[in-house]
Scaffold this motif. Structure first.
Motif, PDB file in Angstrom:
ATOM      1  N   ASN A 259       0.845  -1.190   0.000  1.00  0.00           N
ATOM      2  CA  ASN A 259       0.000   0.000   0.000  1.00  0.00           C
ATOM      3  C   ASN A 259       0.877   1.236   0.000  1.00  0.00           C
ATOM      4  O   ASN A 259       1.984   1.235   0.526  1.00  0.00           O
ATOM      5  N   HIS A 260       0.384   2.312  -0.580  1.00  0.00           N
ATOM      6  CA  HIS A 260       1.102   3.573  -0.535  1.00  0.00           C
ATOM      7  C   HIS A 260       0.749   4.266   0.767  1.00  0.00           C
ATOM      8  O   HIS A 260      -0.376   4.676   0.969  1.00  0.00           O
TER       9      HIS A 260
ATOM     10  N   GLY B 189      -3.855   2.643   1.385  1.00  0.00           N
ATOM     11  CA  GLY B 189      -4.665   1.813   0.497  1.00  0.00           C
ATOM     12  C   GLY B 189      -5.512   0.820   1.271  1.00  0.00           C
ATOM     13  O   GLY B 189      -5.322   0.595   2.465  1.00  0.00           O
TER      14      GLY B 189
ATOM     15  N   THR C 227      -1.665  -5.463  -7.783  1.00  0.00           N
ATOM     16  CA  THR C 227      -1.077  -4.589  -6.762  1.00  0.00           C
ATOM     17  C   THR C 227       0.140  -5.236  -6.114  1.00  0.00           C
ATOM     18  O   THR C 227       1.191  -4.602  -5.961  1.00  0.00           O
TER      19      THR C 227
ATOM     20  N   ASN D 255       3.970  -3.789  -6.769  1.00  0.00           N
ATOM     21  CA  ASN D 255       4.722  -3.243  -5.637  1.00  0.00           C
ATOM     22  C   ASN D 255       5.870  -4.136  -5.196  1.00  0.00           C
ATOM     23  O   ASN D 255       6.539  -3.830  -4.215  1.00  0.00           O
TER      24      ASN D 255
ATOM     25  N   LYS E 284       4.717   3.127  -7.938  1.00  0.00           N
ATOM     26  CA  LYS E 284       3.755   3.193  -6.841  1.00  0.00           C
ATOM     27  C   LYS E 284       2.429   2.653  -7.354  1.00  0.00           C
ATOM     28  O   LYS E 284       1.813   3.231  -8.249  1.00  0.00           O
TER      29      LYS E 284
ATOM     30  N   LEU F 291      -1.372   1.646  -6.109  1.00  0.00           N
ATOM     31  CA  LEU F 291      -2.300   1.848  -4.998  1.00  0.00           C
ATOM     32  C   LEU F 291      -3.603   1.125  -5.277  1.00  0.00           C
ATOM     33  O   LEU F 291      -4.220   1.318  -6.325  1.00  0.00           O
TER      34      LEU F 291
ATOM     35  N   ILE G  87       0.352   8.731  -8.263  1.00  0.00           N
ATOM     36  CA  ILE G  87       0.416   7.272  -8.300  1.00  0.00           C
ATOM     37  C   ILE G  87       0.718   6.814  -9.729  1.00  0.00           C
ATOM     38  O   ILE G  87       0.223   7.377 -10.698  1.00  0.00           O
TER      39      ILE G  87
END
Length: 476
Positions: free
Chosen positions: A125-126, A131, A191, A195, A201, A203, A233
């Motif tokens: 998650n950012h 997130g 996601t 990541n 990035k 999200l 993002i």
């Protein structure tokens, strides 16, 4: 706090306001407080992690230079979050603490360095936006590919494997399917994979989380910061878009969508219906969504259901090595449970629980008893008003916009009345709702159309056959 420190802080805030402008100052710095000055360090605080992260990333040097104009001896800004929750947050969830430090350069000037003072765990998650939670099981490795989801899977993999700066092949990627067919699994897999490296990035937000974040930002006067963070993002993933409500929230989503796409950033969206059927969304949003790649994940075929069952059994055996489901039982479950993938996973969980708690092997008789409530009768197809309008327009060689228009020519009035009649007889929509969906007409207009077609069908054989043909097309 000494009066002199407070006076300096007031002058620093004045410098910040004149440097960044009134709007930016109000969004970022109006709620920043001075906690104290000690030696070469100034301690400041803000009310949210979101503000802290964004100020550190974008305004650290500016804040430091404003302080140095008042106190040349200051070389570091320590920014903290003033919240009671922070003191009790588990260490594994804490955000990294960052110091702003002035570093001498060989040319006699100075520069600003952001130095991490704590190690944070890798997160999918950012942190600045927070997130939605991710399920570690929902990765590409655990996704079972079959005929009904091949294209959606391939498109999702292509997005996940992209690099920053690569041209975006299709934007947005819009995946739609019924409940339990794997939409959320694919979005979370994108996601996790995106990541895995530090380059981009990615999200992941549910529509509900997006709404909550926007409303919270409005309440705390950080809406500008929220918008700027979202648009920074690289890949924005939105799940369950059908739940997005509210005119202001939808407008912000539309602006964010446009900004990201125009900047070449990737957007991935999932919903339970195609863009044209998202009745609560603004026309501009639906149009932009339909302009990307729209992929449907169809219902699970028997072969794919069997593959999912085998995958879930294999996953269960990593923790329960003795757990075994005979092939005939798997075949029975794949044939009998047709609704969605969650029912299949629930069936395996029931067999595992029964086998472990009762110390009995899994048999066909046991399976039939344990999953009997998961075997659902085939539900009739849910017919939408958009489907009726499309089929009727094609049958009578008019456009859907003609049916919704105010035109009163004979070649449009009769198809419009037939469509309203079918909407009343084949859906559960009320007369006022049907009227709204036909160009904002009054419910009395719909009632008149329904009664008119009912009377004609009773005595006009040709029209009766046309209406029955339309019903069959819609129900197939």
């Amino acid at each position: 706090m000494e009066k002199s420190e407070q006076d300096r802080w007031s002058r620093v805030k004045g410098r910040l306001r004149s440097t960044v402008g009134e709007d930016v100052y109000t969004s970022w710095f109006a709620r920043m407080d001075l906690e104290g000055v000690q030696d070469e360090s100034v301690r400041l605080s803000v009310p949210t992690r979101f503000l802290k992260s964004w100020i550190q990333a974008h305004y650290a040097e500016r804040v430091l230079s404003c302080w140095q104009a008042e106190m040349p001896e200051v070389h570091r800004i320590d920014l903290t979050v003033r919240t009671a929750i922070r003191a009790v947050t588990p260490a594994k969830e804490a955000a990294p603490q960052v110091e702003t430090r002035q570093v001498p350069r060989s040319d006699g000037r100075t520069t600003v360095e952001l130095r991490s003072t704590a190690t944070a765990p890798v997160s999918a998650n950012h942190d600045a936006l927070g997130g939605s939670p991710l399920d570690p099981r929902l990765t590409f490795a655990s996704f079972v590919v079959g005929r009904s989801n091949t294209l959606a899977h391939a498109a999702a993999r292509q997005v996940a494997e992209g690099r920053r700066g690569d041209p975006v092949m299709f934007n947005p990627l819009y995946i739609h399917a019924g409940v339990g067919l794997g939409k959320t699994h694919l979005l979370q897999a994108v996601t996790w994979a995106g990541n895995a490296g530090s380059e981009r990035k990615v999200l992941y937000l549910t529509a509900e989380k997006f709404m909550y974040g926007f409303v919270a930002a409005l309440k705390t006067q950080t809406a500008l910061a929220f918008k700027e963070a979202l648009r920074g993002i690289d890949v924005l993933v939105i799940d369950d878009l059908q739940f997005l409500q509210g005119k202001s929230t939808q407008a912000e989503f539309c602006h964010t969508l446009n900004a990201l796409i125009d900047a070449g950033r990737q957007v991935v969206i999932a919903a339970d219906r195609p863009p044209s059927d998202l009745e609560s969304l603004d026309d501009r949003v639906r149009s932009r969504l339909a302009g990307g790649l729209v992929v449907e994940m169809a219902s699970l075929g028997e072969e794919l259901r069997l593959g999912i069952l085998k995958s879930r059994v294999a996953a269960a055996r990593t923790h329960h090595a003795s757990f075994d489901v005979p092939e005939p039982v798997l075949d029975y479950l794949a044939r009998a449970i047709t609704h969605n993938g969650r029912d299949l996973e629930g069936a395996i969980n029931r067999l595992l629980a029964h086998s472990k708690l009762n110390a009995q092997p899994v048999t066909l008789e046991m399976a039939e008893h344990e999953v009997r409530d998961l075997i659902r009768p085939q539900e009739p197809k849910r017919i939408k008003i958009e489907d009726i309008q499309r089929v009727v327009a094609r049958q009578y060689n008019v456009s859907r916009s003609d049916l919704l228009s105010s035109r009163r020519t004979a070649n449009v009035v009769r198809p419009r009345q037939v469509a309203m009649y079918l909407a009343k007889t084949l859906t559960l929509r009320s007369l006022p709702e049907i009227g709204r969906r036909f160009g904002g007409r009054d419910h009395t207009t719909v009632l008149h159309a329904v009664r008119k077609i009912e009377a004609l069908v009773a005595k006009d054989t040709a029209l009766s056959e046309e209406v029955e043909l339309l019903k069959r097309q819609l129900q197939e």
